[in-house]
Design an enzyme around this catalytic site. Structure first.
Site, PDB file in Angstrom:
ATOM      1  N   THR A 125       0.868  -1.176   0.000  1.00  0.00           N
ATOM      2  CA  THR A 125       0.000   0.000   0.000  1.00  0.00           C
ATOM      3  C   THR A 125       0.905   1.226   0.000  1.00  0.00           C
ATOM      4  O   THR A 125       1.584   1.495   0.997  1.00  0.00           O
ATOM      5  CB  THR A 125      -0.909   0.018   1.247  1.00  0.00           C
ATOM      6  OG1 THR A 125      -1.614  -1.214   1.310  1.00  0.00           O
ATOM      7  CG2 THR A 125      -1.891   1.169   1.179  1.00  0.00           C
ATOM      8  N   LYS A 166      -0.745   5.120   8.452  1.00  0.00           N
ATOM      9  CA  LYS A 166      -0.067   5.312   7.155  1.00  0.00           C
ATOM     10  C   LYS A 166      -1.105   5.440   6.035  1.00  0.00           C
ATOM     11  O   LYS A 166      -1.039   6.360   5.210  1.00  0.00           O
ATOM     12  CB  LYS A 166       0.855   4.107   6.864  1.00  0.00           C
ATOM     13  CG  LYS A 166       1.536   4.191   5.504  1.00  0.00           C
ATOM     14  CD  LYS A 166       2.191   2.885   5.073  1.00  0.00           C
ATOM     15  CE  LYS A 166       1.188   1.869   4.610  1.00  0.00           C
ATOM     16  NZ  LYS A 166       1.738   0.739   3.857  1.00  0.00           N
ATOM     17  N   LYS A 171      -7.568   0.994  -3.364  1.00  0.00           N
ATOM     18  CA  LYS A 171      -7.181   0.568  -2.012  1.00  0.00           C
ATOM     19  C   LYS A 171      -7.291   1.729  -1.013  1.00  0.00           C
ATOM     20  O   LYS A 171      -7.810   1.569   0.087  1.00  0.00           O
ATOM     21  CB  LYS A 171      -5.745   0.029  -2.059  1.00  0.00           C
ATOM     22  CG  LYS A 171      -5.085  -0.202  -0.716  1.00  0.00           C
ATOM     23  CD  LYS A 171      -5.692  -1.362   0.035  1.00  0.00           C
ATOM     24  CE  LYS A 171      -4.989  -1.548   1.387  1.00  0.00           C
ATOM     25  NZ  LYS A 171      -5.622  -2.583   2.204  1.00  0.00           N
TER      26      LYS A 171
HETATM   27  P1  NAD Z   1       5.605  -5.942   7.357  1.00  0.00           P
HETATM   28  O1  NAD Z   1       6.258  -4.718   7.883  1.00  0.00           O
HETATM   29  O2  NAD Z   1       5.210  -7.025   8.323  1.00  0.00           O
HETATM   30  O3  NAD Z   1       6.511  -6.640   6.234  1.00  0.00           O
HETATM   31  C1  NAD Z   1       7.317  -5.965   5.326  1.00  0.00           C
HETATM   32  C2  NAD Z   1       8.536  -6.839   5.033  1.00  0.00           C
HETATM   33  O4  NAD Z   1       9.322  -6.160   4.072  1.00  0.00           O
HETATM   34  C3  NAD Z   1       9.423  -7.066   6.263  1.00  0.00           C
HETATM   35  O5  NAD Z   1       9.731  -8.439   6.389  1.00  0.00           O
HETATM   36  C4  NAD Z   1      10.678  -6.245   5.962  1.00  0.00           C
HETATM   37  O6  NAD Z   1      11.858  -6.792   6.523  1.00  0.00           O
HETATM   38  C5  NAD Z   1      10.691  -6.282   4.443  1.00  0.00           C
HETATM   39  N1  NAD Z   1      11.441  -5.188   3.850  1.00  0.00           N
HETATM   40  C6  NAD Z   1      11.450  -3.871   4.204  1.00  0.00           C
HETATM   41  N2  NAD Z   1      12.256  -3.165   3.396  1.00  0.00           N
HETATM   42  C7  NAD Z   1      12.778  -4.053   2.504  1.00  0.00           C
HETATM   43  C8  NAD Z   1      13.688  -3.936   1.418  1.00  0.00           C
HETATM   44  N3  NAD Z   1      14.231  -2.761   1.095  1.00  0.00           N
HETATM   45  N4  NAD Z   1      14.021  -5.056   0.737  1.00  0.00           N
HETATM   46  C9  NAD Z   1      13.482  -6.263   1.058  1.00  0.00           C
HETATM   47  N5  NAD Z   1      12.617  -6.433   2.090  1.00  0.00           N
HETATM   48  C10 NAD Z   1      12.259  -5.344   2.794  1.00  0.00           C
HETATM   49  O7  NAD Z   1       4.330  -5.434   6.549  1.00  0.00           O
HETATM   50  P2  NAD Z   1       3.008  -6.267   6.228  1.00  0.00           P
HETATM   51  O8  NAD Z   1       2.043  -6.160   7.358  1.00  0.00           O
HETATM   52  O9  NAD Z   1       3.387  -7.601   5.692  1.00  0.00           O
HETATM   53  O10 NAD Z   1       2.403  -5.371   5.044  1.00  0.00           O
HETATM   54  C11 NAD Z   1       2.992  -5.325   3.744  1.00  0.00           C
HETATM   55  C12 NAD Z   1       2.202  -4.343   2.905  1.00  0.00           C
HETATM   56  O11 NAD Z   1       0.851  -4.786   2.815  1.00  0.00           O
HETATM   57  C13 NAD Z   1       2.142  -2.921   3.510  1.00  0.00           C
HETATM   58  O12 NAD Z   1       2.237  -1.983   2.486  1.00  0.00           O
HETATM   59  C14 NAD Z   1       0.778  -2.890   4.200  1.00  0.00           C
HETATM   60  O13 NAD Z   1       0.240  -1.582   4.278  1.00  0.00           O
HETATM   61  C15 NAD Z   1      -0.040  -3.776   3.292  1.00  0.00           C
HETATM   62  N6  NAD Z   1      -1.158  -4.457   3.960  1.00  0.00           N
HETATM   63  C16 NAD Z   1      -1.006  -4.996   5.190  1.00  0.00           C
HETATM   64  C17 NAD Z   1      -2.089  -5.640   5.800  1.00  0.00           C
HETATM   65  C18 NAD Z   1      -1.964  -6.251   7.191  1.00  0.00           C
HETATM   66  O14 NAD Z   1      -2.984  -6.636   7.766  1.00  0.00           O
HETATM   67  N7  NAD Z   1      -0.753  -6.379   7.735  1.00  0.00           N
HETATM   68  C19 NAD Z   1      -3.320  -5.749   5.123  1.00  0.00           C
HETATM   69  C20 NAD Z   1      -3.429  -5.209   3.833  1.00  0.00           C
HETATM   70  C21 NAD Z   1      -2.346  -4.557   3.257  1.00  0.00           C
END
Ligand code: NAD
Length: 341
Positions: free
Chosen positions: A140, A293, A218
């Site tokens: 997102t 965010k 979204k």
């Molecule tokens: P998260 O923070 O748990 O996971 C992100 C992952 O990306 C982490 O493992 C981190 O180490 C990795 N990362 C960060 N920078 C990086 C880089 N430069 N190179 C490689 N890896 C990198 O986030 P999440 O909860 O899994 O969410 C991911 C996306 O999905 C976000 O944009 C969030 O807004 C969206 N989202 C989350 C949810 C939810 O319920 N958690 C629901 C819908 C959408």
């Protein structure tokens, strides 16, 4: 119009959805020996990549990448142990992109998406040719970043870029029941290919329009969620304080016009909906930091298109205050913040 640099490409920024004039013809078939990449094994990505690995052909290759080496090690160990599949780890996103053709990313926000695509496209040497690369970004992020990255991918000749954010939370990611909303500028074959990939990790994949449309969809959805969650918390608190039984009140609302996801599925009152985060001390849901965010991103989008969001500022303030008292919890914890005023 202004200029922005991503990777080696200087991209021209205009407003509105981006339309790529050249429609490359990607194969929509998932058969044969294919190579897949997954970048970002967080709460969502870890589970999505597990489902992907289970559903693609056993002979296909899956390469994963995350800045946290502990996460990739855990992923390799878990997936190799339970499913006996071979998983490879790339040290960098660039290395991953060199070896794969369908690349999915699930990253925290705009900064990490920019960093990853800078590292993929920023080398002096173009990505090796011979692969019809498709980048599907499920993060997102904001519209501008997504459009900048799409232009940089295409102008560098690296492939196609599609925005495909998702809804359904960690449970949706675990059970492959996510809803994706995507924006793709290209041929019907591209749209089919994107859908077939997304449906390996979810149940619905809405093609909303040209590149960027998924992000717009979204942020629109999550703005509504931000407000309906607070409204549900306030209304439940009012009803309970007036002496109504929380479960009875919830059942009545859910068969009346006040019904919404926050009342029916993610009810913020402990003891009402067994599977809701409120019944496990608000652990393991949609983090309040993510809602903050998304509200900021939605506010920026509204400003860009001059659409008034009258409740956004107040809602953001409520989430900020609630997070100070309940850091790290599911966003439905605003109920506790409101009830204890
Ligand atoms: P998260 O923070 O748990 O996971 C992100 C992952 O990306 C982490 O493992 C981190 O180490 C990795 N990362 C960060 N920078 C990086 C880089 N430069 N190179 C490689 N890896 C990198 O986030 P999440 O909860 O899994 O969410 C991911 C996306 O999905 C976000 O944009 C969030 O807004 C969206 N989202 C989350 C949810 C939810 O319920 N958690 C629901 C819908 C959408």
């Amino acid at each position: 119009m202004h200029r922005r640099t991503i990777g080696r490409a200087v991209v021209m920024i205009t407003h509105g959805p981006f339309c790529h004039p050249c429609s490359r013809n990607f194969s929509s078939t998932l058969s044969g020996r294919a190579s897949w990449g997954f970048i970002g094994l967080g709460q969502m990505g870890y589970n999505m990549a597990k489902n992907l690995r289970r559903k693609i052909s056993p002979s296909d290759t899956l390469i994963v990448c995350d800045v946290d080496a502990n996460i990739t090690a855990k992923f390799v160990q878990e997936v190799s142990a339970t499913d006996k599949f071979d998983i490879q780890v790339a040290k960098t996103a660039r290395e991953l992109a060199e070896k794969t053709e369908t690349i999915i990313s699930s990253l925290p926000g705009p900064e990490s998406v920019k960093l990853v695509f800078d590292s993929i496209l920023g080398e002096q040497v173009p990505l090796p040719s011979g692969r019809e690369r498709l980048f599907i970004d499920c993060s997102t992020i904001d519209l501008t970043t997504s459009q900048d990255v799409a232009r940089a991918v295409i102008s560098s000749g690296s492939g196609q870029f599609v925005d495909a954010p998702m809804s359904g939370g960690v449970v949706g990611a675990q059970t492959a029941s996510l809803t994706f909303m995507f924006g793709a500028s290209g041929s019907p074959q591209l749209v089919d290919r994107v859908k077939s990939v997304l449906l390996l990790m979810g149940k619905k994949a809405w093609h909303l329009g040209l590149q960027g449309a998924g992000i717009s969809g979204k942020l629109t959805n999550n703005y509504l969620l931000a407000i309906s969650n607070i409204a549900t918390a306030e209304a439940m608190n009012m009803g309970i304080k007036s002496g109504l039984d929380p479960k009875g009140l919830t059942e009545m609302i859910n068969s009346s016009t006040g019904r919404c996801w926050s009342s029916a599925v993610n009810n913020p009152v402990p003891g009402v909906i067994e599977t809701a985060p409120a019944c496990r001390n608000y652990e393991g849901g949609f983090g309040i930091h993510l809602m903050k965010k998304d509200l900021k991103l939605a506010t920026e989008m509204a400003q860009e298109f001059q659409a008034p969001l009258i409740l956004a500022e107040k809602a953001l303030e409520i989430y900020k205050q609630a997070e100070k008292i309940h850091p790290g919890k599911d966003f439905s914890v605003v109920y506790q913040y409101i009830a204890n005023q």
